[in-house]
Design an enzyme around this catalytic site. Structure first.
Site, PDB file in Angstrom:
ATOM      1  N   CYS A  47       0.834  -1.208   0.000  1.00  0.00           N
ATOM      2  CA  CYS A  47       0.000   0.000   0.000  1.00  0.00           C
ATOM      3  C   CYS A  47       0.866   1.255   0.000  1.00  0.00           C
ATOM      4  O   CYS A  47       0.541   2.246  -0.656  1.00  0.00           O
ATOM      5  CB  CYS A  47      -0.942  -0.009   1.195  1.00  0.00           C
ATOM      6  SG  CYS A  47      -2.101  -1.388   1.113  1.00  0.00           S
ATOM      7  N   THR A  48       1.975   1.199   0.708  1.00  0.00           N
ATOM      8  CA  THR A  48       2.898   2.328   0.730  1.00  0.00           C
ATOM      9  C   THR A  48       3.510   2.528  -0.653  1.00  0.00           C
ATOM     10  O   THR A  48       3.557   3.643  -1.177  1.00  0.00           O
ATOM     11  CB  THR A  48       4.006   2.096   1.781  1.00  0.00           C
ATOM     12  OG1 THR A  48       3.378   2.002   3.071  1.00  0.00           O
ATOM     13  CG2 THR A  48       5.017   3.218   1.776  1.00  0.00           C
TER      14      THR A  48
END
Length: 156
Positions: A47-48
């Site tokens: 997600c980062t």
């Protein structure tokens, strides 16, 4: 269970709490294209990486008259920390009740190590200026994804 909206269908309306306080709604993007991307959990590796990739191309998205909105079930406080930590320049919305996530067909049963649980499927939608789904990327693989979405937005 609701399915992911298909291209050519209207994007389901929504209004969600967003980072920094306040709310964000589909109607806020009327007249612009919108990249609506769903991610499982702030501050996890995939997600980062995805958020940083979209953020890195944000000026190109702006030039293509395309806004970006990330949505997860994380609380607003977690969204605020995630946004600040990586200096993200686009809004992050929170759907802790999972109503909008369900409406978009991305709140699904998942399985890890034989344990079943409900979670967010990594999915991206490109919505046109009229609020119609133009393109869908189901089960996103993060590498190269933001650039692929940008190319579609530029072509729309």
């Amino acid at each position: 269970m609701t399915k992911i909206p298909a291209p050519g269908t209207p994007a389901p309306a929504f209004s969600l709490k967003r980072d920094g306080g306040g709310e964000v709604s589909l109607k806020d993007f009327a007249g612009r294209k919108l990249v609506l991307y769903f991610y499982p959990k702030a501050n996890t590796s995939g997600c980062t990486k995805e958020a940083i990739a979209f953020n890195g191309l944000r000026q190109d998205f702006e030039a293509a008259d395309t806004a970006i909105l990330g949505v997860s079930a994380d609380p607003v406080a977690a969204q605020d920390k995630f946004k600040a930590k990586y200096d993200l320049a686009f809004p992050l919305a929170s759907d802790e009740q999972t109503e909008m996530l369900s409406d978009y067909g991305v709140w699904v049963e998942k399985s890890m190590y034989g344990r079943k649980y409900m979670g967010i499927e990594r999915v991206t939608l490109l919505i046109d200026r009229d609020g119609t789904v133009a393109k869908v990327w189901p089960k996103v693989k993060v590498d190269g994804h933001a650039a692929e979405v940008l190319a579609a937005a530029q072509a729309l």
